[in-house]
Design a protein around this motif. Structure first.
Motif, PDB file in Angstrom:
ATOM      1  N   LYS A 145      -3.406 -20.342 -15.150  1.00  0.00           N
ATOM      2  CA  LYS A 145      -4.463 -20.956 -14.329  1.00  0.00           C
ATOM      3  C   LYS A 145      -5.636 -20.016 -14.058  1.00  0.00           C
ATOM      4  N   PRO A 146      -5.427 -18.834 -13.449  1.00  0.00           N
ATOM      5  CA  PRO A 146      -6.592 -17.984 -13.173  1.00  0.00           C
ATOM      6  C   PRO A 146      -7.265 -17.487 -14.441  1.00  0.00           C
ATOM      7  N   LEU A 182     -12.334 -19.332  -9.150  1.00  0.00           N
ATOM      8  CA  LEU A 182     -11.095 -18.760  -8.621  1.00  0.00           C
ATOM      9  C   LEU A 182     -10.917 -19.111  -7.145  1.00  0.00           C
ATOM     10  N   SER A 210       0.789 -14.194 -10.010  1.00  0.00           N
ATOM     11  CA  SER A 210      -0.366 -14.856 -10.613  1.00  0.00           C
ATOM     12  C   SER A 210      -1.490 -15.024  -9.590  1.00  0.00           C
ATOM     13  N   GLY A 236      -5.305 -13.510  -9.688  1.00  0.00           N
ATOM     14  CA  GLY A 236      -6.512 -14.297  -9.460  1.00  0.00           C
ATOM     15  C   GLY A 236      -7.337 -13.774  -8.300  1.00  0.00           C
TER      16      GLY A 236
END
Length: 383
Positions: free
Chosen positions: A126-127, A312, A350, A354
């Motif tokens: 995701k990030p 972000l 994670s 980010g």
């Protein structure tokens, strides 16, 4: 005391990093430790583990997460782009491996075990994806002849396709919302807005028609009598029990029966033991982190830093909002962790990656250090 005259990497970091943003993130992490201690022992006891099993692992994951956060915050925008490319490539490979080799749990394949560690590769994707999409949108603005937007769409389709195959529709919707938000910030035309909204609505309707567990969650949300709503009902009872000031540390009742009290419903446990006051404090803390990052991002003249930091921050904020909304029964149930509060190693590391990139991209740098701006005589600006 660190002098401004020193030219070490640490001194330069210290005088350029957003200390208020860093402090808010540290407070959030410490809050996660307290809530993990409150919420996790009953869950561990129910499944025959040491009462502090999940709490100990939460603290254990917190230490490398904080190291990752600080280390990543030292990176330059160019290094962030390169690291995001590497992390995204590894994450995609792990998602494919998960689809092929991962165990099936409740009809989904989302985890793979490597060296004794359970890894959810979609969390790290995701990030990294947000940063790559931001870079492509910034390149599209700077060099219209480059097919950067088409490449960003291709990346989106690839990641979303893999997530749907798991299936993980919650993460899919999160990715789509954040990608659309970054595209909007980059100057998306209204026709794209309408098209994306239509695709998202169509995808959700298709999931409702063809994916039984998605249809079940939506039906239970619309009509609680149509299925089992034990967890969300218990969570709502926790808010009612806690009132404004809570029952007191360790006095919660809901956590004794909530299966996911240490993950998806830790917010409800906090409400019961520490009251709505704590919930409002957490909400303000999340809002401060998001708004502060967006404010710093919009002060940047570097398009990549602006788009990436904004994306972000939006990713961080929407994930927190989804978790809290599920706890308050405002949206259908979805397994989404509350950043730095819920238990989960893959999620925490994670998130640290980010947030570390958020800190790096909002550091105060001279324009001469920014790859996309060539005026070396300009005054410092946010990058």
């Amino acid at each position: 005391m660190i002098s401004r005259e020193q030219r070490t990497p640490f001194s330069e970091w210290w005088w350029t990093v957003d200390k208020l943003l860093l402090a808010a993130i540290i407070v959030l992490m410490l809050g996660g430790v307290i809530l993990s201690l409150a919420a996790s022992p009953p869950v561990a006891t129910r499944i025959g583990l040491d009462p502090f099993h999940f709490f100990n692992r939460h603290v254990l994951f917190l230490l490398p997460s904080f190291i990752v956060l600080i280390a990543v915050s030292f990176l330059s925008p160019r290094q962030i782009r390169r690291s995001a490319l590497i992390v995204f490539a590894i994450s995609i490979a792990l998602i494919v491996a998960t689809l092929l080799l991962g165990p099936e749990v409740k009809g989904s394949r989302r985890w793979i075990t490597i060296l004794g560690l359970n890894i959810q590769a979609s969390e790290s994707a995701k990030p990294a994806f947000v940063v790559l999409a931001a870079w492509l949108f910034s390149e599209s603005a700077r060099r219209p002849e480059m097919p950067a937007t088409s490449m960003a769409v291709t990346l989106l389709i690839m990641l979303v396709s893999l997530l749907v195959m798991e299936p993980d529709f919650g993460q899919t919707m999160l990715i789509l919302m954040v990608w659309g938000a970054v595209f909007f910030i980059a100057g998306m035309r209204i026709v794209w807005v309408m098209g994306l909204a239509g695709l998202a609505a169509g995808g959700l309707f298709a999931a409702y028609l063809f994916v039984p567990h998605v249809a079940g969650r939506i039906k239970r949300f619309m009509n609680p009598a149509s299925g089992d709503t034990y967890q969300v009902d218990t969570a709502m009872e926790a808010f009612s029990n806690g009132g404004w000031f809570g029952l007191g540390p360790g006095e919660g009742i809901a956590k004794r029966s909530l299966p996911d009290s240490h993950t998806d419903f830790v917010f409800a446990v906090g409400a019961e033991e520490f009251g709505i006051i704590l919930c409002l404090a957490l909400l303000l803390l999340f809002a401060f982190i998001v708004i502060r990052t967006l404010s710093r991002a919009y002060s940047s003249e570097d398009l990549f830093s602006r788009f990436a930091a904004s994306g972000l921050a939006i990713l961080f904020g929407i994930q927190a909002a989804i978790n809290m909304a599920v706890n308050l029964q405002l949206i259908p149930a979805k397994g989404m962790t509350l950043p730095f509060i819920s238990y989960g190693g893959s999620s925490m590391i994670s998130l640290a990656y980010g947030v570390g990139m958020m800190l790096a991209l909002t550091r105060l740098r001279p324009r001469v250090e920014m790859e996309s701006i060539g005026d070396a005589t300009a005054a410092p600006t946010y990058a």
